[in-house]
Design a protein around this motif. Structure first.
Motif, PDB file in Angstrom:
ATOM      1  N   ALA A   1      51.296  39.476  52.540  1.00 44.89           N
ATOM      2  CA  ALA A   1      49.953  39.029  52.219  1.00 44.89           C
ATOM      3  C   ALA A   1      49.939  38.947  50.520  1.00 44.89           C
ATOM      4  O   ALA A   1      49.926  39.735  50.159  1.00 44.89           O
ATOM      5  CB  ALA A   1      48.589  39.039  52.891  1.00 44.89           C
ATOM      6  N   ALA A   2      49.655  37.408  49.943  1.00 46.28           N
ATOM      7  CA  ALA A   2      49.067  36.853  48.613  1.00 46.28           C
ATOM      8  C   ALA A   2      47.873  38.058  48.368  1.00 46.28           C
ATOM      9  O   ALA A   2      47.390  38.288  49.117  1.00 46.28           O
ATOM     10  CB  ALA A   2      48.913  35.759  48.219  1.00 46.28           C
ATOM     11  N   HIS A   3      48.102  38.871  47.576  1.00 42.54           N
ATOM     12  CA  HIS A   3      47.169  39.779  47.305  1.00 42.54           C
ATOM     13  C   HIS A   3      46.635  40.087  45.444  1.00 42.54           C
ATOM     14  O   HIS A   3      47.695  40.248  44.839  1.00 42.54           O
ATOM     15  CB  HIS A   3      47.417  41.005  48.034  1.00 42.54           C
ATOM     16  CG  HIS A   3      48.200  41.902  47.612  1.00 42.54           C
ATOM     17  ND1 HIS A   3      48.631  42.980  46.600  1.00 42.54           N
ATOM     18  CD2 HIS A   3      49.284  42.301  48.562  1.00 42.54           C
ATOM     19  CE1 HIS A   3      49.921  43.505  46.025  1.00 42.54           C
ATOM     20  NE2 HIS A   3      50.415  43.262  47.821  1.00 42.54           N
ATOM     21  N   PRO A   4      45.829  40.178  45.251  1.00 43.57           N
ATOM     22  CA  PRO A   4      45.241  40.923  43.358  1.00 43.57           C
ATOM     23  C   PRO A   4      46.452  41.839  42.734  1.00 43.57           C
ATOM     24  O   PRO A   4      46.274  42.967  43.731  1.00 43.57           O
ATOM     25  CB  PRO A   4      44.558  40.444  42.687  1.00 43.57           C
ATOM     26  CG  PRO A   4      43.758  41.142  44.404  1.00 43.57           C
ATOM     27  CD  PRO A   4      44.360  40.603  45.658  1.00 43.57           C
ATOM     28  N   GLY A   5      46.973  42.278  41.690  1.00 40.59           N
ATOM     29  CA  GLY A   5      47.793  43.129  41.267  1.00 40.59           C
ATOM     30  C   GLY A   5      48.425  43.048  39.834  1.00 40.59           C
ATOM     31  O   GLY A   5      48.221  41.860  40.034  1.00 40.59           O
TER      32      GLY A   5
END
Length: 158
Positions: free
Chosen positions: A57-61
């Protein structure tokens, strides 16, 4: 006529060795020129150890949407493993030369490397430091050799 041997299983010393159901994959790789020019060893490795994708899943990083942790620039050298070093905050890169050629391989490594050295298979350093320019380590390769390179990184803050 084409013959293919898929399994040879001795009955001694273990009469039950390799008994049961087996699953095999095989491929034909027609090519021009000799097996080295056609990169047959590399194509076989790619066939036997295919890349697998993992959906997340898309996530900040901090990493961009597309990123490579390691790459080699020599077609006659295959990267077989990248792992954390057993005794330090380093990464171990293991590769082998399959075409019988001497040369140098550029290993593109993650950002922030502070040093690199050849090691033996037990990760003990052997020889002088390897040159690093940016995120590229230059390592010598010799015919049919397994090359193990330790790339050091700063200690992680805890």
């Amino acid at each position: 006529m084409l013959r293919l041997t898929l399994l040879r299983s001795a009955k001694s010393p273990d009469p039950q060795a390799d008994m049961g159901r087996h699953h095999f994959r095989y491929a034909l790789y027609p090519h021009a020129g000799d097996w080295k020019t056609a990169l047959t060893e590399r194509r076989g490795y790619e066939f036997n150890y295919p890349m697998t994708a993992l959906a997340a899943a898309a996530h900040p990083g901090p990493l961009p949407a597309s990123h490579s942790f390691a790459a080699l620039d020599a077609s006659n050298v295959v990267l077989t493993a990248v792992k954390k070093a057993e005794d330090s905050n380093a990464l171990i890169f293991r590769a082998y030369e399959w075409a019988g050629k001497d040369g140098t391989v550029d290993i593109h490594v993650p950002h922030g490397a502070t040093g690199a050295t050849l090691t033996n298979l037990q990760e003990t350093p052997e020889g002088a430091a390897l040159p690093i320019t940016g995120d590229v380590v230059k390592a010598p390769v010799h015919p049919y050799e397994i090359v193990t390179v330790r790339v050091d990184y700063p200690a992680a803050d805890h």
